[in-house]
Scaffold this active site. Structure first.
Site, mmCIF file in Angstrom:
data_model
loop_
_atom_site.group_PDB
_atom_site.id
_atom_site.type_symbol
_atom_site.label_atom_id
_atom_site.label_comp_id
_atom_site.label_asym_id
_atom_site.label_seq_id
_atom_site.Cartn_x
_atom_site.Cartn_y
_atom_site.Cartn_z
ATOM 1 N N LEU A 1 18.909 -28.268 -6.680
ATOM 2 C CA LEU A 1 17.812 -27.688 -5.902
ATOM 3 C C LEU A 1 17.728 -26.172 -6.055
ATOM 4 O O LEU A 1 17.381 -25.451 -5.117
ATOM 5 C CB LEU A 1 17.939 -28.055 -4.416
ATOM 6 N N SER B 1 16.045 -42.546 -12.640
ATOM 7 C CA SER B 1 14.881 -41.655 -12.525
ATOM 8 C C SER B 1 14.955 -40.467 -13.476
ATOM 9 O O SER B 1 14.157 -39.534 -13.343
ATOM 10 C CB SER B 1 14.760 -41.147 -11.084
ATOM 11 N N GLU C 1 10.659 -32.363 -1.930
ATOM 12 C CA GLU C 1 10.795 -32.985 -3.250
ATOM 13 C C GLU C 1 11.214 -34.453 -3.193
ATOM 14 O O GLU C 1 11.456 -35.058 -4.228
ATOM 15 C CB GLU C 1 11.780 -32.182 -4.107
ATOM 16 N N GLU D 1 0.828 -1.208 0.000
ATOM 17 C CA GLU D 1 0.000 0.000 0.000
ATOM 18 C C GLU D 1 0.861 1.256 0.000
ATOM 19 O O GLU D 1 0.586 2.214 -0.736
ATOM 20 C CB GLU D 1 -0.913 0.002 1.238
ATOM 21 N N CYS E 1 -2.095 -3.228 7.497
ATOM 22 C CA CYS E 1 -1.641 -3.424 8.877
ATOM 23 C C CYS E 1 -1.893 -2.157 9.686
ATOM 24 O O CYS E 1 -2.023 -1.054 9.145
ATOM 25 C CB CYS E 1 -0.166 -3.810 8.906
#
Length: 368
Positions: free
Chosen positions: A198, A162, A282, A46, A69
């Site tokens: 990652l 995989s 994950e 804001e 807030c």
């Protein structure tokens, strides 16, 4: 409000332990300024939007995705800034569940003569910050569990291969998930087998905190999580009394042990203390099963690939199942997306009635 939502999305993964918020200043049907909360300690959405609007904000309307807030934290109250700017009306999306706000912002505005319209696109605004809402009310990170599996629920072949279960579009979607999460977690077995980075490899993206379960601190230092530098730290969750010397950028997090493994509830508490509001898990299969069995998964995301691996492949759900289908874990609030040839099915896990999960967290976490 949809413009404000798009603004708010720019802050996802960057504002913790604060929520992602967007704001738009409108006058005479014309958008004067937009703003979003960029990071903790920076001006709130804001205030950012009002600063860009300047004196033109007097008599204007302000749209904000979250109740302004009304307390002094790292920054002054947004409610005061709105009153000082001379805004005529404020349209609010979500109500702030933080005990230090929770209605006080809108109350001050109304007392100051500002018309307040609440609950505008509240469902969409609530979904945007569902991780933060969970964190602020329960005192623990919101846990998203991501799985990439074949149609028969396998995450690897019998040899352990995989790469890759899913296609490039689904993998790109995972990078977007990382970009919006505060932290990403894998087990030690996945760290050894896949040697993942990652990271969020996106233009303009940012890396989440990397969390690796390494109960006895035995992971080899040749892994990329140790060698590849990132702006975010790597946390090693362990249960050892003594910690050997670790590479730069790697921090130990000592947790309680339970049955010879990391106590996941204790780990989540420690991540919350570090301001982690959204944790993306994950894998691998044992870790996914442990989080589900403990009742700690708030959103399950399963990427399904159109291939069949076979019964001797590695299943991602490894715990014994129920005797009756009626007792199976089900998903609610289900969403389905397509990413290339793969399909993402996501939802909130819900246990059958009469089989509640463990107690969840505490209230009173700090917010914006």
């Amino acid at each position: 409000m949809r413009l404000a939502l798009r603004e708010a999305e720019r802050g996802l993964g960057r504002t913790s332990p604060n929520p992602a918020v967007g704001a738009v200043v409108v006058k005479g049907g014309r958008v004067l300024a937009r703003g979003h909360h960029a990071r903790a300690g920076a001006p709130h959405a804001e205030v950012a939007a009002l600063a860009r609007a300047g004196s033109r904000a007097r008599g204007a309307d302000l749209y904000t995705t979250l109740e302004p807030c009304d307390h002094w934290g790292r920054t002054p109250p947004c409610s005061l800034a709105i009153l000082q700017a001379g805004v005529r009306r404020v349209f609010v999306g979500s109500r702030d569940p933080n005990p230090v706000v929770n209605g006080r912002g809108t109350t001050r505005l109304r007392r100051g003569g500002v018309e307040v319209v609440a609950d505008v696109l509240r469902g969409e605004c609530d979904r945007l910050n569902r991780a933060w809402f969970h964190y602020i009310t329960r005192g623990r990170p919101f846990v998203s569990l991501k799985v990439a599996a074949s149609l028969d629920g396998r995450i690897a072949t019998r040899s352990g291969d995989s790469r890759w279960v899913t296609g490039p579009e689904a993998r790109a979607a995972v990078h977007r998930l990382r970009n919006r999460a505060d932290a990403v977690l894998v087990g030690g077995g996945t760290a050894r087998a896949d040697d993942p980075r990652l990271t969020a490899r996106l233009p303009g993206g940012r890396d989440p905190v990397r969390v690796v379960l390494d109960t006895r601190l035995r992971l080899p230092r040749r892994l990329r999580i140790f060698r590849q530098r990132s702006a975010a730290p790597t946390l090693l969750a362990h249960a050892r009394a003594r910690v050997p010397r670790l590479p730069p950028g790697v921090e130990p997090v000592r947790c309680r042990a339970r049955d010879g493994r990391i106590d996941l509830e204790d780990l989540l508490d420690k991540l919350a203390q570090r301001g982690v509001t959204h944790l993306l898990v994950e894998g691998g299969g044992a870790v996914a099963t442990s989080f589900l069995a403990a009742g700690l998964v708030d959103r399950l995301l399963v990427f399904l690939s159109p291939q069949v691996v076979g019964g001797d492949g590695l299943a991602w759900a490894q715990a014994p199942g129920p005797r009756r289908m009626a007792d199976a874990l089900r998903l609610e609030d289900v969403e389905v997306e397509r990413h290339g040839d793969d399909v993402l099915v996501s939802g909130a896990p819900r246990r059958p009635r009469g089989r509640p999960g463990p107690a969840r967290g505490r209230t009173g976490a700090v917010g914006r």
